[in-house]
Write an enzyme that holds these catalytic residues in place. Structure first.
Site, PDB file in Angstrom:
ATOM      1  N   SER A  83      -7.039   3.630   8.049  1.00  0.00           N
ATOM      2  CA  SER A  83      -7.764   2.767   8.977  1.00  0.00           C
ATOM      3  C   SER A  83      -7.974   1.402   8.307  1.00  0.00           C
ATOM      4  O   SER A  83      -7.154   0.970   7.504  1.00  0.00           O
ATOM      5  CB  SER A  83      -9.085   3.427   9.371  1.00  0.00           C
TER       6      SER A  83
ATOM      7  N   THR B   6       9.853   6.223   4.429  1.00  0.00           N
ATOM      8  CA  THR B   6      10.168   5.749   5.778  1.00  0.00           C
ATOM      9  C   THR B   6      10.064   4.238   5.854  1.00  0.00           C
ATOM     10  O   THR B   6       9.252   3.609   5.174  1.00  0.00           O
ATOM     11  CB  THR B   6       9.243   6.360   6.854  1.00  0.00           C
TER      12      THR B   6
ATOM     13  N   SER C 218      -1.655  -8.117   0.695  1.00  0.00           N
ATOM     14  CA  SER C 218      -0.684  -7.452   1.570  1.00  0.00           C
ATOM     15  C   SER C 218       0.496  -8.381   1.814  1.00  0.00           C
ATOM     16  O   SER C 218       0.322  -9.569   2.059  1.00  0.00           O
ATOM     17  CB  SER C 218      -1.351  -7.091   2.897  1.00  0.00           C
TER      18      SER C 218
ATOM     19  N   LEU D 238       0.826  -1.207   0.000  1.00  0.00           N
ATOM     20  CA  LEU D 238       0.000   0.000   0.000  1.00  0.00           C
ATOM     21  C   LEU D 238       0.859   1.255   0.000  1.00  0.00           C
ATOM     22  O   LEU D 238       0.572   2.222  -0.722  1.00  0.00           O
ATOM     23  CB  LEU D 238      -0.938  -0.001   1.209  1.00  0.00           C
TER      24      LEU D 238
ATOM     25  N   LYS E  80      -7.328  -0.112  14.958  1.00  0.00           N
ATOM     26  CA  LYS E  80      -7.945   0.652  13.872  1.00  0.00           C
ATOM     27  C   LYS E  80      -9.232   1.341  14.339  1.00  0.00           C
ATOM     28  O   LYS E  80      -9.578   2.428  13.858  1.00  0.00           O
ATOM     29  CB  LYS E  80      -8.211  -0.262  12.668  1.00  0.00           C
TER      30      LYS E  80
ATOM     31  N   LYS F 128      15.278  -1.831   3.247  1.00  0.00           N
ATOM     32  CA  LYS F 128      13.923  -1.642   2.713  1.00  0.00           C
ATOM     33  C   LYS F 128      13.756  -0.255   2.105  1.00  0.00           C
ATOM     34  O   LYS F 128      13.076  -0.083   1.090  1.00  0.00           O
ATOM     35  CB  LYS F 128      12.884  -1.872   3.818  1.00  0.00           C
TER      36      LYS F 128
ATOM     37  N   TYR G 171      -5.101  -5.793  16.473  1.00  0.00           N
ATOM     38  CA  TYR G 171      -4.955  -5.018  15.235  1.00  0.00           C
ATOM     39  C   TYR G 171      -6.255  -4.285  14.911  1.00  0.00           C
ATOM     40  O   TYR G 171      -6.267  -3.077  14.666  1.00  0.00           O
ATOM     41  CB  TYR G 171      -4.560  -5.921  14.069  1.00  0.00           C
TER      42      TYR G 171
END
Length: 346
Positions: A182, A42, A241, A19, A209, A48, A205
């Site tokens: 979110s 970041t 993901s 994403l 959110k 990475k 998790y």
């Protein structure tokens, strides 16, 4: 300080995720060709950062060559489960920039322990669409604390980014935009107000959110009124993901994809599958195409044509959440007042 004079500065947390990468490239596509852009990538690790910068550069050359000489890259190494790392990132941004135009809070972390395969099979057989929309078979560890003695998921997804914004508000002042990512799975049922750090939650998790949703509704008006900062709340729908691939083999991965496409075919608007489509709502918000008083979702038709969905959120308890976060913020201001560190150290 950016080498590009008067450039538009965008900070994207979690840029190395599927994403995050797609937010970056869609933002570059959405900004005018005459805009000079500084993209601050970041991640928690330097390899990475290097990899995602290389991937974005390749995308620019292949898909948006008009931007080749308009984009400059910078990076921050930041771990939102480490308050000293967050403070370090603030120091670096404060030294290098006078203003930040866009901040995407996309970094997200879960404490997954695997998959309940028996439960997964039963859910798929009983209700295949629900099984790949609101799954309950992802196993999450309970009671995991960070090195700062905070709930790890709470700190990574909520308080860490909240404190980061607290520190850099002066850079976002007068026109900056914040976009919080979110989730579709942020129902009130996932949060207990007796456990705001989510240490007793089996769904930390999702609870984090829900906290993000409430935090947004408790802060966006004040941010705009007092600082001229516009804050938006979005979710990317359901897409592939990287974070959960470790629990899937080739058969279960393609089985998951099949169910995603089946759910979309049967009418689910949320099974975007593509990270590029998932990034639609975050970038639309940054470009001023969504409202602040709702949550905007990335969605698509059966054929994959993207569109936006506005969702109303029950904001009951938002003031309590913000009060708790502000109290923690004051505590950490005091704890960190004499701390100076170097974010460039891998």
């Amino acid at each position: 300080m950016s080498l590009l004079k008067d450039s538009t500065v965008a900070v994207i947390t979690g840029t190395s995720s599927n994403l995050g990468f797609n937010i970056a490239v869609r933002l570059l596509e959405g900004l005018p060709d005459n805009k000079e852009i500084t993209l601050v990538v970041t991640s928690r690790t330097l390899p990475k950062v290097k990899e995602v910068i290389s991937d974005i550069k390749k995308y620019i050359v292949e898909k948006i060559p008009t931007k080749v000489n308009k984009v400059e890259f910078d990076y921050l190494l930041v771990d939102f489960t480490d308050m000293v790392s967050i403070l370090s990132a603030y120091y670096e941004l404060n030294k290098r920039y006078k203003h930040i135009d866009y901040l995407f809070i996309n970094a997200a972390q879960g404490v997954y322990g695997g998959i309940d395969w028996t439960g997964a099979v039963l859910e798929v057989l009983q209700s295949p669409i629900e099984a790949v929309t609101n799954p309950t078979y992802k196993l999450q560890k309970v009671g995991v604390e960070s090195g700062d003695k905070l709930g790890l998921v709470f700190q990574a997804n909520v308080f860490g980014p909240y404190y980061f914004i607290h520190r850099i508000k002066h850079l976002l002042k007068n026109g900056g935009k914040i976009v919080w990512i979110s989730s579709l799975m942020s129902s009130p049922k996932y949060l207990s107000f007796n456990d705001l750090q989510l240490l007793r939650s089996p769904a930390s998790y999702e609870g984090s959110k829900r906290l993000v949703d409430l935090m947004h509704f408790g802060t966006y008006n004040k941010l705009e009124r007092e600082y001229g900062i516009k804050q938006y709340l979005v979710h990317p729908g359901i897409f592939t993901s990287f974070s959960f691939f470790q629990y899937l083999n080739v058969f279960t991965y393609y089985g998951m994809l099949f169910l995603f496409y089946l759910a979309r075919f049967l009418g689910s608007p949320y099974h975007n599958i593509s990270g590029y489509i998932a990034a639609n709502a975050p970038v639309a918000a940054a470009l001023g195409q969504t409202k602040q008083n709702c949550k905007t979702a990335s969605a698509c038709t059966r054929s994959g044509k993207e569109y936006l969905l506005e969702e109303e959120i029950d904001s009951t308890g938002s003031d309590d959440v913000v009060s708790y976060l502000d109290t923690l913020t004051k505590e950490w201001d005091e704890k960190l007042k004499d701390q100076i560190v170097n974010t460039r150290q891998p």
